[in-house]
Every structure is written in structure tokens, then in C-alpha cells.
Design a protein around this motif. Structure first.
Motif, PDB file in Angstrom:
ATOM      1  N   THR A 142       0.832  -1.210   0.000  1.00  0.00           N
ATOM      2  CA  THR A 142       0.000   0.000   0.000  1.00  0.00           C
ATOM      3  C   THR A 142       0.863   1.253   0.000  1.00  0.00           C
ATOM      4  O   THR A 142       0.614   2.194  -0.763  1.00  0.00           O
ATOM      5  CB  THR A 142      -0.938   0.007   1.220  1.00  0.00           C
TER       6      THR A 142
ATOM      7  N   ASP B  11     -12.147 -10.060   4.796  1.00  0.00           N
ATOM      8  CA  ASP B  11     -11.664 -10.266   3.435  1.00  0.00           C
ATOM      9  C   ASP B  11     -10.727  -9.103   3.113  1.00  0.00           C
ATOM     10  O   ASP B  11     -11.162  -8.031   2.698  1.00  0.00           O
ATOM     11  CB  ASP B  11     -12.842 -10.298   2.462  1.00  0.00           C
ATOM     12  N   GLU B  12      -9.441  -9.318   3.323  1.00  0.00           N
ATOM     13  CA  GLU B  12      -8.454  -8.241   3.197  1.00  0.00           C
ATOM     14  C   GLU B  12      -7.837  -8.241   1.800  1.00  0.00           C
ATOM     15  O   GLU B  12      -6.791  -8.839   1.556  1.00  0.00           O
ATOM     16  CB  GLU B  12      -7.380  -8.393   4.269  1.00  0.00           C
ATOM     17  N   THR B  13      -8.471  -7.532   0.903  1.00  0.00           N
ATOM     18  CA  THR B  13      -8.044  -7.536  -0.496  1.00  0.00           C
ATOM     19  C   THR B  13      -6.724  -6.803  -0.715  1.00  0.00           C
ATOM     20  O   THR B  13      -6.102  -6.958  -1.767  1.00  0.00           O
ATOM     21  CB  THR B  13      -9.130  -6.888  -1.374  1.00  0.00           C
ATOM     22  N   TYR B  14      -6.297  -5.997   0.249  1.00  0.00           N
ATOM     23  CA  TYR B  14      -5.046  -5.249   0.121  1.00  0.00           C
ATOM     24  C   TYR B  14      -3.828  -6.091   0.500  1.00  0.00           C
ATOM     25  O   TYR B  14      -2.693  -5.640   0.367  1.00  0.00           O
ATOM     26  CB  TYR B  14      -5.092  -3.990   1.001  1.00  0.00           C
TER      27      TYR B  14
ATOM     28  N   ALA C 210      -1.658 -12.194  -2.029  1.00  0.00           N
ATOM     29  CA  ALA C 210      -2.033 -13.596  -1.826  1.00  0.00           C
ATOM     30  C   ALA C 210      -0.885 -14.406  -1.238  1.00  0.00           C
ATOM     31  O   ALA C 210      -1.101 -15.396  -0.530  1.00  0.00           O
ATOM     32  CB  ALA C 210      -2.489 -14.197  -3.150  1.00  0.00           C
TER      33      ALA C 210
ATOM     34  N   ASP D  86       0.133  -3.879   6.583  1.00  0.00           N
ATOM     35  CA  ASP D  86      -0.314  -4.645   5.415  1.00  0.00           C
ATOM     36  C   ASP D  86       0.708  -5.706   5.013  1.00  0.00           C
ATOM     37  O   ASP D  86       0.348  -6.727   4.427  1.00  0.00           O
ATOM     38  CB  ASP D  86      -0.566  -3.699   4.234  1.00  0.00           C
TER      39      ASP D  86
ATOM     40  N   TYR E 171     -15.303  -3.659   3.914  1.00  0.00           N
ATOM     41  CA  TYR E 171     -14.894  -5.054   3.997  1.00  0.00           C
ATOM     42  C   TYR E 171     -16.036  -5.983   3.608  1.00  0.00           C
ATOM     43  O   TYR E 171     -17.184  -5.778   4.002  1.00  0.00           O
ATOM     44  CB  TYR E 171     -14.462  -5.407   5.419  1.00  0.00           C
TER      45      TYR E 171
ATOM     46  N   LYS F  99     -15.459 -13.463   4.250  1.00  0.00           N
ATOM     47  CA  LYS F  99     -15.183 -14.743   3.612  1.00  0.00           C
ATOM     48  C   LYS F  99     -16.139 -15.808   4.137  1.00  0.00           C
ATOM     49  O   LYS F  99     -16.492 -15.794   5.303  1.00  0.00           O
ATOM     50  CB  LYS F  99     -13.739 -15.165   3.899  1.00  0.00           C
TER      51      LYS F  99
END
Length: 205
Positions: free
Chosen positions: A61, A131-134, A137, A161, A202, A205
Motif C-alpha cells: 500500500t 476479506d483483506e483484499t489489500y 495472496a 499490510d 470489507y 469470507k
């Protein structure tokens, strides 16, 4: 026809007039600067201030060396929200300033297990997986101890992050509200990455 004395007097008068005009210009400039500082300084110290990122704990980020503008005013009217990236005084040494993301809010319980961040509150008494898209993976959120923290009435749980390179609430506990300086508002530098930041929403999941 002017005599030498008359010509000298005329030149002296012109010089005096020039100096007078220059003096008036300088004084006007000083007044403008004083007024500008009277307006800018309160904004600089009460509304927003710059912050330079140091370290890799908030990648991808924010990267080390980036110049951010911190909104110090917003939390006078509203409480910090989940997902806000904030600058705060490090609870173990308040002379240091850290930047992290708010993950859990006052009164909640947060648990980290199996690479998941789970929030327990009145709305989700059985737990809610963020669900932490930042988070890339390939990154992993590892617990410290049993990975469980219950927050007090004015405490916030923060994480970097870049979980594998972050010193955060997993290690030294929650952040009291009074230690939060403000919310990241704008990335001002580098100019190619200029961006305004909003509170994220957010999913679960």
C-alpha cells in the motif's frame, strides 16, 4: 537650464522616492507573508501534517520514502473506522510514530488463526473473517501467542499490510484512541502515485 546643484537635488529626490517605493513594497510583502502564515500554520498544526513512510511494514500500500498527508481533524468529529490507515504514537515509546491499518474496534475481540483475521462483536458473535483484499495472496498473517486480543472501550487493534515485516498489535497490544494522530488522507509524493484515500468497505469470507 538646471545647475549642477539642482540636478543633484533632483537625483537625490528620485533616489529617495525609489527607496520609499521599495520600502513600501517590502512592507506589503511582509504583511502578506504574516497573513499567509497566520492562515497556514493553524491548518498545518491542527488540521493536517505531512508524514514520510519509513520501512516496509505497509507494503504494497505504501513504500518507504513516500510522502503522505495526514488528516488530524476528522477524528475530532468521528471515530476511527475499520480499514483506516492511521499514524499514531507507538504505545511503548510515544516519541515514535507508526503507520498501520485499523483492523478491530473498541469492545471487539480479534483472533488470528490459520492465516485468517477473525472479528467477534455483537453483530457477529460467532466470528467474521475479514476479506483483506489489500494483502498480497503470497503474504501470511501469523499469530503471536494464542492470537487472541479483546479490546477495551477506547482501544484499536492495528496491523501492517506487510504482515511478515510488521511490528504491530500482535506484538505490543492495542493502540489507545488518544495516541492516534490522524488518518492518511493523501499520498502526495511521488507525484506519479498521487492518490486520495477513503475508508474501505470489507466483505466477509
Amino acid at each position: 537650464m538646471q545647475t549642477d546643484t539642482e540636478q543633484q537635488n533632483t537625483e537625490n529626490q528620485e533616489n529617495e522616492s525609489g527607496f520609499k517605493e521599495l520600502g513600501l513594497f517590502v512592507w506589503d510583502l511582509v504583511k502578506v507573508l504574516i497573513i499567509a502564515m497566520a492562515i497556514i500554520l493553524p491548518i498545518r498544526y491542527a488540521v493536517a501534517q505531512p508524514f514520510i513512510v519509513s520501512g516496509s511494514s505497509m507494503e504494497p500500500t505504501f513504500y518507504s520514502g513516500e510522502y503522505l498527508i495526514i488528516n488530524e481533524w476528522t477524528y475530532h468529529f468521528d471515530n476511527p473506522q475499520r480499514g483506516d490507515v492511521v499514524v499514531f504514537k507507538y504505545p511503548k515509546d510515544t516519541s515514535q510514530y507508526f503507520i498501520k491499518r485499523i483492523i478491530a474496534l473498541p469492545g471487539e475481540k480479534v483472533k488470528i488463526e490459520e492465516d485468517k483475521v477473525i472479528i467477534y462483536n455483537k453483530e457477529y458473535p460467532n466470528g467474521w473473517v475479514l476479506d483483506e483484499t489489500y494483502i498480497p495472496a503470497s503474504d501470511t498473517t501469523l499469530p503471536v501467542g494464542d492470537g487472541t486480543t479483546t479490546l477495551g472501550s477506547d482501544e484499536y487493534y492495528v496491523l501492517g499490510d506487510n504482515r511478515l515485516a510488521s511490528s504491530d498489535s500482535r506484538f505490543w497490544g492495542p493502540v489507545p484512541k488518544h495516541d492516534i494522530i490522524g488518518k492518511v488522507f493523501i499520498r502526495a509524493f511521488p507525484f506519479s502515485d498521487l492518490k486520495k484515500f477513503e475508508t474501505i468497505e470489507y466483505g466477509a469470507k
